[in-house]
Design a protein around this motif. Sequence first.
Motif, PDB file in Angstrom:
ATOM      1  N   ALA A 173      11.995  -4.241 -62.568  1.00 28.55           N
ATOM      2  CA  ALA A 173      11.143  -3.096 -62.252  1.00 28.55           C
ATOM      3  C   ALA A 173      10.003  -3.468 -61.307  1.00 28.55           C
ATOM      4  O   ALA A 173       9.588  -2.663 -60.481  1.00 28.55           O
ATOM      5  CB  ALA A 173      10.573  -2.501 -63.541  1.00 28.55           C
ATOM      6  N   VAL A 174       9.511  -4.699 -61.404  1.00 30.57           N
ATOM      7  CA  VAL A 174       8.349  -5.128 -60.620  1.00 30.57           C
ATOM      8  C   VAL A 174       8.738  -5.610 -59.220  1.00 30.57           C
ATOM      9  O   VAL A 174       8.013  -5.359 -58.249  1.00 30.57           O
ATOM     10  CB  VAL A 174       7.576  -6.239 -61.375  1.00 30.57           C
ATOM     11  N   PHE A 175       9.855  -6.288 -59.096  1.00 32.41           N
ATOM     12  CA  PHE A 175      10.206  -6.929 -57.829  1.00 32.41           C
ATOM     13  C   PHE A 175      10.310  -5.994 -56.623  1.00 32.41           C
ATOM     14  O   PHE A 175       9.873  -6.376 -55.536  1.00 32.41           O
ATOM     15  CB  PHE A 175      11.486  -7.753 -57.954  1.00 32.41           C
ATOM     16  N   PRO A 176      10.853  -4.799 -56.733  1.00 37.12           N
ATOM     17  CA  PRO A 176      10.878  -3.939 -55.534  1.00 37.12           C
ATOM     18  C   PRO A 176       9.474  -3.676 -54.972  1.00 37.12           C
ATOM     19  O   PRO A 176       9.263  -3.755 -53.757  1.00 37.12           O
ATOM     20  CB  PRO A 176      11.544  -2.657 -56.019  1.00 37.12           C
ATOM     21  N   SER A 177       8.519  -3.407 -55.848  1.00 43.39           N
ATOM     22  CA  SER A 177       7.142  -3.185 -55.379  1.00 43.39           C
ATOM     23  C   SER A 177       6.539  -4.470 -54.835  1.00 43.39           C
ATOM     24  O   SER A 177       5.864  -4.471 -53.797  1.00 43.39           O
ATOM     25  CB  SER A 177       6.269  -2.655 -56.522  1.00 43.39           C
TER      26      SER A 177
END
Length: 175
Positions: A51-55
């Motif tokens: 969930a965090v990596f794209p941002s």
Amino acid sequence: MSEGPILFSPAPYHILSYGTLLGTQVFHTFINSVASFKVLERPQFAILQRAVFPSYFGIQAAAPVLLALTYPGRTNILRGIDTPSSLAGVFHSSNRWGVLVPLGTILATGLVNLTYLLPETNKITALRRQQEKKDGKASYDAAPHSKDMAALNKKFGQLHGISSLLNLVSSTSSH
């Protein structure tokens, strides 16, 4: 004579962009990921990272562009250098190694992580979950693993290693 309010100059936005990039990299790499890995079970940690990596990679890709657009330029009377602001300043010959190369490196590593390594890692993760159901054993459990799981774990490790190396290069280029 004053050139106008500072809010209408690129300088504060340049500082905010740099602070966002550096702060995000340091916080995620050395605090958030480490703490999350220590306190979450492996499946929950993977969900959080996914969930965090794209941002995170999006910030790594966007921040260098913002930094280039808001580059404030500089004047060095002693050396006789006067560089323009924005892209012209970034591409100025006096800034080739100190500004352009680091920004290009950060942009490239962020884009590779965002557009290639992240999707590929997610594909391998999905395949590992399918293989776990077939094998009745988690991918991170102690060996031995099936031949298919061993191959998937190896591929995941390679992708994760390359991504980590690119993240280190990006973080080093930011300093």
